[in-house]
Design a protein around this motif. Structure first.
Motif, PDB file in Angstrom:
ATOM      1  N   CYS A  67       0.871  -1.183   0.000  1.00  0.00           N
ATOM      2  CA  CYS A  67       0.000   0.000   0.000  1.00  0.00           C
ATOM      3  C   CYS A  67       0.900   1.223   0.000  1.00  0.00           C
ATOM      4  O   CYS A  67       1.964   1.215   0.630  1.00  0.00           O
ATOM      5  CB  CYS A  67      -0.927   0.026   1.209  1.00  0.00           C
ATOM      6  N   GLN A  68       0.442   2.260  -0.698  1.00  0.00           N
ATOM      7  CA  GLN A  68       1.247   3.487  -0.762  1.00  0.00           C
ATOM      8  C   GLN A  68       1.422   4.122   0.619  1.00  0.00           C
ATOM      9  O   GLN A  68       2.414   4.793   0.884  1.00  0.00           O
ATOM     10  CB  GLN A  68       0.653   4.500  -1.749  1.00  0.00           C
ATOM     11  N   ASP A  69       0.442   3.888   1.490  1.00  0.00           N
ATOM     12  CA  ASP A  69       0.549   4.443   2.838  1.00  0.00           C
ATOM     13  C   ASP A  69       1.235   3.417   3.741  1.00  0.00           C
ATOM     14  O   ASP A  69       0.605   2.452   4.179  1.00  0.00           O
ATOM     15  CB  ASP A  69      -0.834   4.798   3.386  1.00  0.00           C
ATOM     16  N   GLY A 149      -1.552   2.990   9.194  1.00  0.00           N
ATOM     17  CA  GLY A 149      -1.944   3.814   8.044  1.00  0.00           C
ATOM     18  C   GLY A 149      -2.935   4.895   8.454  1.00  0.00           C
ATOM     19  O   GLY A 149      -3.575   4.798   9.502  1.00  0.00           O
ATOM     20  N   GLY A 150      -3.066   5.915   7.622  1.00  0.00           N
ATOM     21  CA  GLY A 150      -3.979   7.024   7.935  1.00  0.00           C
ATOM     22  C   GLY A 150      -5.425   6.575   7.945  1.00  0.00           C
ATOM     23  O   GLY A 150      -6.175   6.835   8.886  1.00  0.00           O
ATOM     24  N   GLY A 151      -5.841   5.869   6.880  1.00  0.00           N
ATOM     25  CA  GLY A 151      -7.239   5.447   6.761  1.00  0.00           C
ATOM     26  C   GLY A 151      -7.658   4.527   7.882  1.00  0.00           C
ATOM     27  O   GLY A 151      -8.738   4.686   8.458  1.00  0.00           O
ATOM     28  N   CYS A 152      -6.781   3.568   8.207  1.00  0.00           N
ATOM     29  CA  CYS A 152      -7.193   2.608   9.232  1.00  0.00           C
ATOM     30  C   CYS A 152      -7.054   3.194  10.632  1.00  0.00           C
ATOM     31  O   CYS A 152      -7.601   2.644  11.587  1.00  0.00           O
ATOM     32  CB  CYS A 152      -6.452   1.283   9.093  1.00  0.00           C
ATOM     33  N   ASN A 184     -13.549   4.405   5.841  1.00  0.00           N
ATOM     34  CA  ASN A 184     -12.246   5.058   5.588  1.00  0.00           C
ATOM     35  C   ASN A 184     -11.083   4.083   5.738  1.00  0.00           C
ATOM     36  O   ASN A 184      -9.976   4.363   5.294  1.00  0.00           O
ATOM     37  CB  ASN A 184     -12.016   6.196   6.600  1.00  0.00           C
ATOM     38  N   ALA A 185     -11.343   2.969   6.398  1.00  0.00           N
ATOM     39  CA  ALA A 185     -10.247   2.083   6.796  1.00  0.00           C
ATOM     40  C   ALA A 185     -10.067   0.898   5.852  1.00  0.00           C
ATOM     41  O   ALA A 185      -9.465  -0.095   6.224  1.00  0.00           O
ATOM     42  CB  ALA A 185     -10.461   1.594   8.227  1.00  0.00           C
ATOM     43  N   CYS A 186     -10.547   1.023   4.603  1.00  0.00           N
ATOM     44  CA  CYS A 186     -10.338  -0.021   3.593  1.00  0.00           C
ATOM     45  C   CYS A 186     -10.721  -1.410   4.096  1.00  0.00           C
ATOM     46  O   CYS A 186      -9.859  -2.255   4.370  1.00  0.00           O
ATOM     47  CB  CYS A 186      -8.898  -0.006   3.092  1.00  0.00           C
ATOM     48  N   CYS A 273      -6.901  -2.402   8.536  1.00  0.00           N
ATOM     49  CA  CYS A 273      -7.458  -2.490   7.186  1.00  0.00           C
ATOM     50  C   CYS A 273      -7.122  -3.841   6.553  1.00  0.00           C
ATOM     51  O   CYS A 273      -6.432  -4.659   7.156  1.00  0.00           O
ATOM     52  CB  CYS A 273      -6.896  -1.373   6.333  1.00  0.00           C
ATOM     53  N   TRP A 274      -7.578  -4.051   5.318  1.00  0.00           N
ATOM     54  CA  TRP A 274      -7.276  -5.333   4.648  1.00  0.00           C
ATOM     55  C   TRP A 274      -5.765  -5.521   4.541  1.00  0.00           C
ATOM     56  O   TRP A 274      -5.289  -6.640   4.643  1.00  0.00           O
ATOM     57  CB  TRP A 274      -7.951  -5.393   3.262  1.00  0.00           C
ATOM     58  N   ALA A 275      -5.030  -4.410   4.359  1.00  0.00           N
ATOM     59  CA  ALA A 275      -3.565  -4.500   4.281  1.00  0.00           C
ATOM     60  C   ALA A 275      -3.009  -4.347   5.699  1.00  0.00           C
ATOM     61  O   ALA A 275      -2.298  -3.385   5.995  1.00  0.00           O
ATOM     62  CB  ALA A 275      -3.023  -3.414   3.360  1.00  0.00           C
ATOM     63  N   ARG A 277      -0.689  -4.595   8.172  1.00  0.00           N
ATOM     64  CA  ARG A 277       0.732  -4.899   8.241  1.00  0.00           C
ATOM     65  C   ARG A 277       1.201  -4.935   9.685  1.00  0.00           C
ATOM     66  O   ARG A 277       1.679  -3.959  10.232  1.00  0.00           O
ATOM     67  CB  ARG A 277       1.516  -3.902   7.376  1.00  0.00           C
TER      68      ARG A 277
HETATM   69  S1  SF4 Z   1      -6.456   2.010   5.172  1.00  0.00           S
HETATM   70 FE1  SF4 Z   1      -4.825   0.475   4.868  1.00  0.00          FE
HETATM   71  S2  SF4 Z   1      -5.054  -0.242   2.712  1.00  0.00           S
HETATM   72 FE2  SF4 Z   1      -6.232   1.670   2.974  1.00  0.00          FE
HETATM   73  S3  SF4 Z   1      -4.822   3.284   2.273  1.00  0.00           S
HETATM   74 FE3  SF4 Z   1      -4.638   3.129   4.510  1.00  0.00          FE
HETATM   75  S4  SF4 Z   1      -2.956   1.707   4.878  1.00  0.00           S
HETATM   76 FE4  SF4 Z   1      -3.573   1.454   2.737  1.00  0.00          FE
END
Ligand code: SF4
Length: 299
Positions: A67-69, A149-152, A184-186, A273-275, A277
């Protein structure tokens, strides 16, 4: 090995493992996504899961973050009192992050508060965040790497409820937040819930809940039952992968608890999120390592 050689080895292992964890999901998350993909019935949900798996394959082939983030780096450290680098861990983790930022590469995600300036190397005031647990009678260290990540991180919240609100209040708190900010958290999401203590304890426990392997349950049978019920309830909303609807909403619901003051009921929520990490490595006093979350990983 001299102390200096040990430090260098430790920094190198953590830098390379941090980079690795940005490119490869842990075994349990990969397996859960595969399981969730299998039960999808709509074309849209299948396409989104397939795009996720294509993305993961390309990250591996092209040796790039999945993921870019790549998030703000957080390390949850369980250090034995006899680990030879116990005094140097904070310095080593900061150096490892600087190195990983170039090696990865990792996106620059540390913005200093008040200065409003990006430090450009993912190291800033109290960042990487380090959470400490000291383990007596051990000369090893176990480190959880988490890329926040920002979204998660956006749905993250904590509140102290009146005790009368009870477990129903906790469930309402979680559902209100996940249904308003969860997208927002994918998704599919991993839901971490912390209960008890005071507000910062509940918040921290909710993040620690995200570190638990998928498929595990809270050892308290009542807590485990609540995890299953919240998971079933959230899945019944059918948020689906990417929030575009599907059979399920979450990869799992994890609860961690502390005893509470009789007059308070603190609750915290963190989402993955799904990614997701989250990576775990164990390093012994000889600087030999084992990648627990990614079996057989070549870092
Ligand atoms: S929420 Fe997770 S998958 Fe979505 S942009 Fe952020 S880090 Fe990447």
């Amino acid at each position: 090995m001299t102390k200096e050689e040990m430090r260098e080895k430790f920094i190198d292992i953590i830098a390379r493992f941090t980079v690795y964890s940005g490119k490869h999901l842990p075994d349990d998350v990969h397996a859960k996504l595969t399981e969730l993909r299998k039960v999808e019935t709509s074309d849209m949900a299948k396409i989104i899961y397939d795009a996720m798996f294509d993305n993961l394959e390309m990250a591996k082939d092209l040796d790039r973050p999945c993921c870019q983030d790549t998030g703000v780096l957080q390390y949850f450290v369980q250090v034995g009192t006899g680990f030879p680098l116990i005094d140097d861990i904070e310095y080593c983790l900061q150096e490892a992050v600087k190195r990983a930022t170039v090696l990865g590469p990792l996106r620059h995600n540390a913005v200093e508060i008040f200065d409003e300036k990006n430090t450009g190397n993912n190291v800033g005031t109290r960042i990487p965040w380090i959470d400490w647990e000291v383990i007596p009678h051990s000369d090893e260290v176990k480190i959880y790497v988490y890329m926040a990540g920002g979204g998660c991180s956006l749905p993250g919240t904590a509140k102290v409820l009146m005790p009368l609100e009870g477990y129903e209040g906790i469930v309402k708190f979680v559902f209100d937040q996940v249904t308003s900010y969860g997208i927002n958290a994918c998704p599919p999401l991993l839901i971490g819930i912390g209960i008890g203590g005071s507000v910062e304890v509940a918040a921290k426990l909710s993040k620690k809940a995200l570190l638990r392997p998928l498929g595990t349950h809270n050892p308290n049978p009542l807590a485990a039952e609540l995890e299953s019920k919240i998971e079933a309830g959230l899945n019944a909303i059918h948020i689906g992968p990417g929030g575009l609807s599907g059979e399920n909403s979450v990869m799992g619901v994890h609860i961690e608890q502390a005893a509470r003051h009789p007059a308070t009921l603190a609750v915290g929520l963190s989402t993955g999120c799904w990614a997701h990490r989250r990576a775990v490595i164990k390093i012994n006093a000889a600087m030999e390592y084992e990648t627990i979350s990614h079996k057989g990983a070549k870092i």
